[in-house]
Design a protein around this motif. Structure first.
Motif: not given
Length: 198
Positions: A68-76, A125-128
């Motif tokens: 969840g943290i990684e996804a949030s960082d990636t989207f940011a 976006q795909a990674k997130g």
């Protein structure tokens, strides 16, 4: 028959009865000891299974949080690139100098294109989205592990009750509950959604 012979016969009958009664009590004690030993072993086995499942549940919770943290960082990071792209497009549209306009438009285009570092907007976006899916899968697995933990905890409590009550039916119920708990944990490990959690 004399009184002494009658007394001897009575004493022998009493001794036989006492020996038979003692033999029955000894067999009962052996059966009870065997039952207690087996239930104690089951408690130990279920406790080990509970510890393993608890570690898996904790690992799933940690994985879910980290994804969840990684996804949030990636989207940011992706959103920062989109803002930069928008600024570059706006700058390229507002300047009169054709060289600057081309450079800014080229830089804006480069931000959207895939690169080796996988920092293109589409790649981020795909990674997130992948990270978000992995986090949800870990959370779902965690719920399955928690259900398995609960079933095993209940099984251990039932086995403790069975020891006191000397009850085989309670022991069988505890074993069924433990098998259910272990099955839920195995299902969670295999990636099956448990009881509609998805």
């Amino acid at each position: 028959m004399e009184a002494s012979e009658a007394k001897d016969l009575i004493d022998e009958a009493i001794e036989r009865t006492e020996a038979q009664h003692e033999h029955e009590q000894s067999a009962e004690r052996v059966a009870e000891r065997t039952f207690r030993d087996r239930v104690s072993v089951l408690i130990g086995i279920f406790a080990v299974c509970l510890a393993v499942i608890h570690m898996a549940a904790a690992g799933s919770a940690r994985d879910s949080l980290l994804r969840g943290i990684e996804a949030s960082d990636t989207f940011a990071y992706m959103q920062a690139k989109i803002v930069r792209e928008t600024v570059l497009k706006t700058a390229s549209a507002s300047t009169a100098d054709s060289i600057e306009r081309a450079a800014w438009a080229s830089e804006a285009k480069r931000l959207r294109q895939p690169d080796r570092a996988e920092h293109g907007i589409g790649q981020l976006q795909a990674k997130g989205e992948d990270l978000r899916r992995e986090g949800k899968a870990a959370a779902t697995a965690g719920e399955g592990y928690e259900l398995g933990e609960t079933a095993l905890q209940m099984a251990i409590v039932l086995l403790s009750i069975a020891l006191v009550a000397r009850s085989r039916p309670i022991t069988y119920a505890a074993c069924a509950l433990a098998i259910l708990g272990i099955g839920l944990a195995i299902g969670a490990k295999a990636g099956f959604a448990v009881l509609g959690f998805a």
